[in-house]
Design a protein around this motif. Structure first.
Motif, short mmCIF file in Angstrom:
data_model
loop_
_atom_site.label_atom_id
_atom_site.label_comp_id
_atom_site.label_asym_id
_atom_site.label_seq_id
_atom_site.Cartn_x
_atom_site.Cartn_y
_atom_site.Cartn_z
N ARG A 78 5.63 2.76 -13.56
CA ARG A 78 5.14 1.45 -13.13
C ARG A 78 3.62 1.39 -13.19
O ARG A 78 2.94 2.42 -13.22
CB ARG A 78 5.61 1.15 -11.69
CG ARG A 78 7.11 0.99 -11.58
CD ARG A 78 7.55 0.60 -10.19
NE ARG A 78 6.82 -0.56 -9.72
CZ ARG A 78 6.61 -0.82 -8.42
NH1 ARG A 78 7.07 -0.02 -7.49
NH2 ARG A 78 5.93 -1.90 -8.06
N ARG A 82 0.27 -2.12 -9.04
CA ARG A 82 1.46 -2.58 -8.29
C ARG A 82 1.97 -1.50 -7.34
O ARG A 82 2.37 -1.79 -6.22
CB ARG A 82 2.57 -2.99 -9.26
CG ARG A 82 2.22 -4.16 -10.13
CD ARG A 82 2.06 -5.42 -9.30
NE ARG A 82 1.58 -6.48 -10.14
CZ ARG A 82 0.61 -7.31 -9.79
NH1 ARG A 82 0.03 -7.21 -8.63
NH2 ARG A 82 0.22 -8.26 -10.61
N GLU A 85 -0.34 -1.39 -4.37
CA GLU A 85 -0.03 -2.51 -3.49
C GLU A 85 1.23 -2.23 -2.66
O GLU A 85 1.25 -2.43 -1.45
CB GLU A 85 0.16 -3.78 -4.33
CG GLU A 85 0.48 -5.02 -3.55
CD GLU A 85 0.68 -6.20 -4.49
OE1 GLU A 85 1.84 -6.63 -4.65
OE2 GLU A 85 -0.32 -6.68 -5.06
N ASP A 86 2.27 -1.75 -3.32
CA ASP A 86 3.53 -1.47 -2.62
C ASP A 86 3.37 -0.38 -1.58
O ASP A 86 3.86 -0.50 -0.45
CB ASP A 86 4.63 -1.08 -3.62
CG ASP A 86 5.13 -2.26 -4.44
OD1 ASP A 86 4.81 -3.42 -4.08
OD2 ASP A 86 5.84 -2.02 -5.43
#
Length: 116
Positions: A78, A82, A85-86
């Motif tokens: 990924r 992102r 952020e997760d």
């Protein structure tokens, strides 16, 4: 490993009452089991934190703690931004632990209790 319970729909007053009751039992010399709880005030609060991708990330970290965000992003295939952020959202909610040596989801299971 710890069993972490996620409680959905519990008010601050209810959580405080639960803690106070355990405290009083301990003062009386009763055995009190350690609890590891994460509380959300509503289903929508939990839903705003737990997406499918974040659930996948938690399962991966449980099996394979990651030495860094970059390594975790690579392992998951990924985008770094992102994943960052997760992890930030999950760590703020108490579901991911950041340590000097990496990222962890050090608990055996998550049990969800949803009040009606």
């Amino acid at each position: 490993m710890t069993k972490r319970k996620i409680i959905v729909g519990e008010s601050l007053e209810e959580a405080a009452k639960r803690v106070a009751e355990a405290w009083h039992r301990a003062e009386r010399g009763e055995t009190v089991e350690t609890e590891d709880n994460v509380s959300f005030t509503s289903w929508s609060c939990l839903a705003s934190v737990m997406s499918d991708k974040r659930h996948e990330l938690l399962k991966h970290l449980h099996r394979h703690p990651a030495p860094s965000l970059r390594a975790l992003a690579r392992e998951l295939g990924r985008d770094y931004k992102r994943v960052h952020e997760d992890v930030s959202v999950l760590a703020s909610a108490g579901l991911v632990e950041r340590r000097k040596d990496g990222l962890y989801a050090d608990y055996e299971e998550i049990r969800t209790v949803i009040a009606l």
